[in-house]
Design an enzyme around this catalytic site. Structure first.
Site, PDB file in Angstrom:
ATOM      1  N   ASP A 181       0.824  -0.851   0.049  1.00 54.38           N
ATOM      2  CA  ASP A 181      -0.115  -0.064   0.026  1.00 54.38           C
ATOM      3  C   ASP A 181       0.971   1.302   0.085  1.00 54.38           C
ATOM      4  O   ASP A 181       2.011   1.291   0.534  1.00 54.38           O
ATOM      5  CB  ASP A 181      -0.674  -0.111   1.296  1.00 54.38           C
ATOM      6  CG  ASP A 181      -2.097   0.917   1.174  1.00 54.38           C
ATOM      7  OD1 ASP A 181      -2.396   1.396   0.151  1.00 54.38           O
ATOM      8  OD2 ASP A 181      -2.915   1.030   2.257  1.00 54.38           O
ATOM      9  N   GLY A 182       0.303   2.375  -0.516  1.00 57.16           N
ATOM     10  CA  GLY A 182       0.846   3.591  -0.485  1.00 57.16           C
ATOM     11  C   GLY A 182       1.555   4.174  -1.738  1.00 57.16           C
ATOM     12  O   GLY A 182       2.256   5.024  -1.820  1.00 57.16           O
ATOM     13  N   ASN A 183       1.455   3.338  -2.905  1.00 61.41           N
ATOM     14  CA  ASN A 183       1.888   3.971  -4.314  1.00 61.41           C
ATOM     15  C   ASN A 183       1.407   5.191  -4.488  1.00 61.41           C
ATOM     16  O   ASN A 183       2.016   6.216  -4.932  1.00 61.41           O
ATOM     17  CB  ASN A 183       1.314   2.898  -5.340  1.00 61.41           C
ATOM     18  CG  ASN A 183       2.053   1.513  -5.089  1.00 61.41           C
ATOM     19  OD1 ASN A 183       2.979   1.278  -4.462  1.00 61.41           O
ATOM     20  ND2 ASN A 183       1.695   0.593  -5.771  1.00 61.41           N
ATOM     21  N   ARG A 234       0.034   7.670  -2.760  1.00 61.73           N
ATOM     22  CA  ARG A 234       0.578   8.946  -1.686  1.00 61.73           C
ATOM     23  C   ARG A 234       2.308   9.013  -2.087  1.00 61.73           C
ATOM     24  O   ARG A 234       2.621  10.203  -2.026  1.00 61.73           O
ATOM     25  CB  ARG A 234       0.554   8.420  -0.271  1.00 61.73           C
ATOM     26  CG  ARG A 234      -0.833   8.734   0.160  1.00 61.73           C
ATOM     27  CD  ARG A 234      -1.200   7.901   1.443  1.00 61.73           C
ATOM     28  NE  ARG A 234      -1.322   6.535   1.174  1.00 61.73           N
ATOM     29  CZ  ARG A 234      -1.401   5.329   2.190  1.00 61.73           C
ATOM     30  NH1 ARG A 234      -1.442   5.813   3.428  1.00 61.73           N
ATOM     31  NH2 ARG A 234      -1.694   4.468   1.736  1.00 61.73           N
ATOM     32  N   HIS A 251       2.628   3.199  -9.048  1.00 62.31           N
ATOM     33  CA  HIS A 251       2.637   1.782  -9.179  1.00 62.31           C
ATOM     34  C   HIS A 251       3.711   1.247  -9.790  1.00 62.31           C
ATOM     35  O   HIS A 251       4.178   0.170  -9.430  1.00 62.31           O
ATOM     36  CB  HIS A 251       1.182   1.150 -10.129  1.00 62.31           C
ATOM     37  CG  HIS A 251      -0.051   1.712  -9.314  1.00 62.31           C
ATOM     38  ND1 HIS A 251      -0.283   1.609  -8.003  1.00 62.31           N
ATOM     39  CD2 HIS A 251      -1.383   2.543  -9.717  1.00 62.31           C
ATOM     40  CE1 HIS A 251      -1.540   1.900  -7.711  1.00 62.31           C
ATOM     41  NE2 HIS A 251      -2.126   2.564  -8.535  1.00 62.31           N
ATOM     42  N   SER A 258      -7.561  -6.003  -5.780  1.00 65.11           N
ATOM     43  CA  SER A 258      -8.563  -6.598  -4.790  1.00 65.11           C
ATOM     44  C   SER A 258      -9.649  -6.531  -5.505  1.00 65.11           C
ATOM     45  O   SER A 258      -9.990  -5.397  -6.552  1.00 65.11           O
ATOM     46  CB  SER A 258      -8.663  -5.684  -3.713  1.00 65.11           C
ATOM     47  OG  SER A 258      -9.383  -4.419  -3.908  1.00 65.11           O
ATOM     48  N   ARG A 268     -11.713   2.192  -8.901  1.00 69.36           N
ATOM     49  CA  ARG A 268     -10.802   3.091  -9.304  1.00 69.36           C
ATOM     50  C   ARG A 268     -10.891   3.630 -10.766  1.00 69.36           C
ATOM     51  O   ARG A 268     -11.692   2.855 -11.502  1.00 69.36           O
ATOM     52  CB  ARG A 268      -9.469   2.386  -9.177  1.00 69.36           C
ATOM     53  CG  ARG A 268      -9.114   2.117  -7.519  1.00 69.36           C
ATOM     54  CD  ARG A 268      -7.700   1.796  -7.175  1.00 69.36           C
ATOM     55  NE  ARG A 268      -7.441   1.392  -6.093  1.00 69.36           N
ATOM     56  CZ  ARG A 268      -6.362   1.858  -5.532  1.00 69.36           C
ATOM     57  NH1 ARG A 268      -5.587   2.331  -6.044  1.00 69.36           N
ATOM     58  NH2 ARG A 268      -6.221   1.755  -3.984  1.00 69.36           N
ATOM     59  N   LEU A 289      11.165 -20.360  -4.530  1.00 70.43           N
ATOM     60  CA  LEU A 289      10.142 -19.685  -3.875  1.00 70.43           C
ATOM     61  C   LEU A 289       8.714 -19.684  -4.626  1.00 70.43           C
ATOM     62  O   LEU A 289       8.925 -19.419  -5.836  1.00 70.43           O
ATOM     63  CB  LEU A 289      10.696 -18.193  -3.893  1.00 70.43           C
ATOM     64  CG  LEU A 289       9.731 -17.140  -3.213  1.00 70.43           C
ATOM     65  CD1 LEU A 289       9.906 -17.149  -1.851  1.00 70.43           C
ATOM     66  CD2 LEU A 289      10.083 -15.707  -3.627  1.00 70.43           C
ATOM     67  N   SER A 308      -8.334  -5.429   5.048  1.00 65.80           N
ATOM     68  CA  SER A 308      -8.692  -5.169   3.549  1.00 65.80           C
ATOM     69  C   SER A 308      -9.038  -6.472   2.744  1.00 65.80           C
ATOM     70  O   SER A 308      -8.679  -6.494   1.475  1.00 65.80           O
ATOM     71  CB  SER A 308      -8.013  -4.134   2.681  1.00 65.80           C
ATOM     72  OG  SER A 308      -7.506  -3.012   3.217  1.00 65.80           O
TER      73      SER A 308
HETATM   74  C1  FPP Z   1      -2.129   0.020  -3.266  1.00 62.92           C
HETATM   75  O1  FPP Z   1      -1.676   1.512  -3.479  1.00 62.92           O
HETATM   76  C2  FPP Z   1      -1.544  -0.426  -4.345  1.00 62.92           C
HETATM   77  C3  FPP Z   1      -2.279  -1.149  -5.194  1.00 62.92           C
HETATM   78  C4  FPP Z   1      -3.784  -1.086  -5.294  1.00 62.92           C
HETATM   79  C5  FPP Z   1      -1.855  -1.904  -6.402  1.00 62.92           C
HETATM   80  C6  FPP Z   1      -0.656  -2.566  -5.925  1.00 62.92           C
HETATM   81  C7  FPP Z   1       0.354  -2.649  -7.235  1.00 62.92           C
HETATM   82  C8  FPP Z   1       1.558  -2.755  -7.436  1.00 62.92           C
HETATM   83  C9  FPP Z   1       2.405  -2.537  -6.289  1.00 62.92           C
HETATM   84  C10 FPP Z   1       2.151  -2.660  -8.488  1.00 62.92           C
HETATM   85  C11 FPP Z   1       1.660  -4.137  -9.277  1.00 62.92           C
HETATM   86  C12 FPP Z   1       2.577  -4.594 -10.260  1.00 62.92           C
HETATM   87  C13 FPP Z   1       2.728  -5.890 -10.228  1.00 62.92           C
HETATM   88  C14 FPP Z   1       3.671  -6.035 -11.344  1.00 62.92           C
HETATM   89  C15 FPP Z   1       2.435  -6.611  -9.209  1.00 62.92           C
HETATM   90  P1  FPP Z   1      -2.677   2.762  -3.236  1.00 62.92           P
HETATM   91  O2  FPP Z   1      -2.709   2.782  -4.805  1.00 62.92           O
HETATM   92  O3  FPP Z   1      -3.896   2.340  -2.827  1.00 62.92           O
HETATM   93  O4  FPP Z   1      -1.995   3.967  -2.796  1.00 62.92           O
HETATM   94  P2  FPP Z   1      -2.610   5.121  -1.886  1.00 62.92           P
HETATM   95  O5  FPP Z   1      -3.196   4.458  -0.645  1.00 62.92           O
HETATM   96  O6  FPP Z   1      -1.354   5.791  -1.323  1.00 62.92           O
HETATM   97  O7  FPP Z   1      -3.453   5.827  -3.023  1.00 62.92           O
END
Ligand code: FPP
Length: 237
Positions: free
Chosen positions: A21-23, A25, A38, A66, A72, A132, A193
């Site tokens: 989580d947190g991409n 922000r 992301h 999810s 989104r 793994l 979540s």
């Molecule tokens: C939550 O952060 C992140 C997601 C919903 C997507 C996660 C996806 C990745 C890390 C990349 C996926 C790629 C691969 C190859 C697996 P958010 O967008 O909800 O962040 P925020 O809460 O800060 O807005």
């Protein structure tokens, strides 16, 4: 190479779940698009896999999308499918050479055909690997997994009155994977979540303020050091 003196050789969690989580922000702080966030999030994965292998972790489950994420903006969702395709196309050779087995939890049916195909190819190409297990949870929900498992069991059993945990678990996506010992959630949120609800029954939970794109091998070590300090009693004393 594991460069953290506090980390003990054991216990090492067999299966680690990660809510990445947190991409968004992270991107906002840098004044760049959420999709760039992301992308940076996807780049964080490989070094962590290398560390997981070095530590002797058997399985890692990553929450990538999810069942609730469909609300989104469509552009963000499309960007995530593009990113998944890019990831599997560009990392597959490295994944194969590291003997990683790709697995998937969730329903692929709603994904664009090309993304679905790319994921299926990665699963097939690595199915014989015994290193793994890297379990991508995509279009995944814990409640949906439990309901699906129940329905699968119902249509596969001749004696529907008798169900046990052991029998039921055969119908979960995670069947054959070790118990989930550790769950990590990044970005300072304290929620599950809808992630791996059945599997979380006795899992140790570690929350960190680090935003996912900044989560580095040393943050994984820190989470495991915290795990090593926990006393797991499973209801005993
Ligand atoms: C939550 O952060 C992140 C997601 C919903 C997507 C996660 C996806 C990745 C890390 C990349 C996926 C790629 C691969 C190859 C697996 P958010 O967008 O909800 O962040 P925020 O809460 O800060 O807005």
């Amino acid at each position: 190479m594991i460069n953290n003196d506090e980390l003990l050789p054991e216990p090492i969690p067999r299966h680690v779940g990660i809510i990445m989580d947190g991409n968004g922000r992270w991107a906002k702080q840098k004044n760049i698009s959420r999709s760039e966030g992301h992308k940076a999030g996807a780049e964080a994965i490989e070094p962590l896999m290398d560390s997981a292998i070095a530590l002797g972790i058997k399985a890692v489950s990553l929450y990538a999308f999810s069942v609730e994420n469909w609300i989104r903006p469509i552009n963000e969702i499309r960007g995530l499918w593009d990113l998944l395709e890019y990831f599997f196309q560009h990392k597959l050779e490295a994944i194969k050479s590291k003997k990683i087995q790709i697995r998937h939890s969730g329903s692929l049916s709603k994904l664009p055909p090309k993304t679905r195909q790319t994921i299926k190819e990665a699963i097939e190409a690595t199915s014989m690997n015994r290193g793994l297990i890297l379990n991508f949870c995509i279009n995944y929900g814990g409640r949906q997994e439990i309901i699906r498992a129940f329905n699968e069991w119902l249509s596969n059993t001749k004696n529907p009155e008798k169900i046990t945990e052991k029998k039921f678990e055969k119908f979960l996506y995670t069947f054959g994977m070790p118990d989930l010992d550790l769950l990590i959630r990044t970005s300072g949120e304290y929620r599950i979540s809808n992630f791996l609800l059945w599997q979380l029954a006795y899992t140790e939970l570690v929350f960190t303020d680090v935003l996912w794109p900044d989560f580095k091998p040393n943050d994984l070590y820190k989470a495991i050091i915290e795990y090593q300090k926990r006393e797991r009693r499973y209801g005993g004393i």
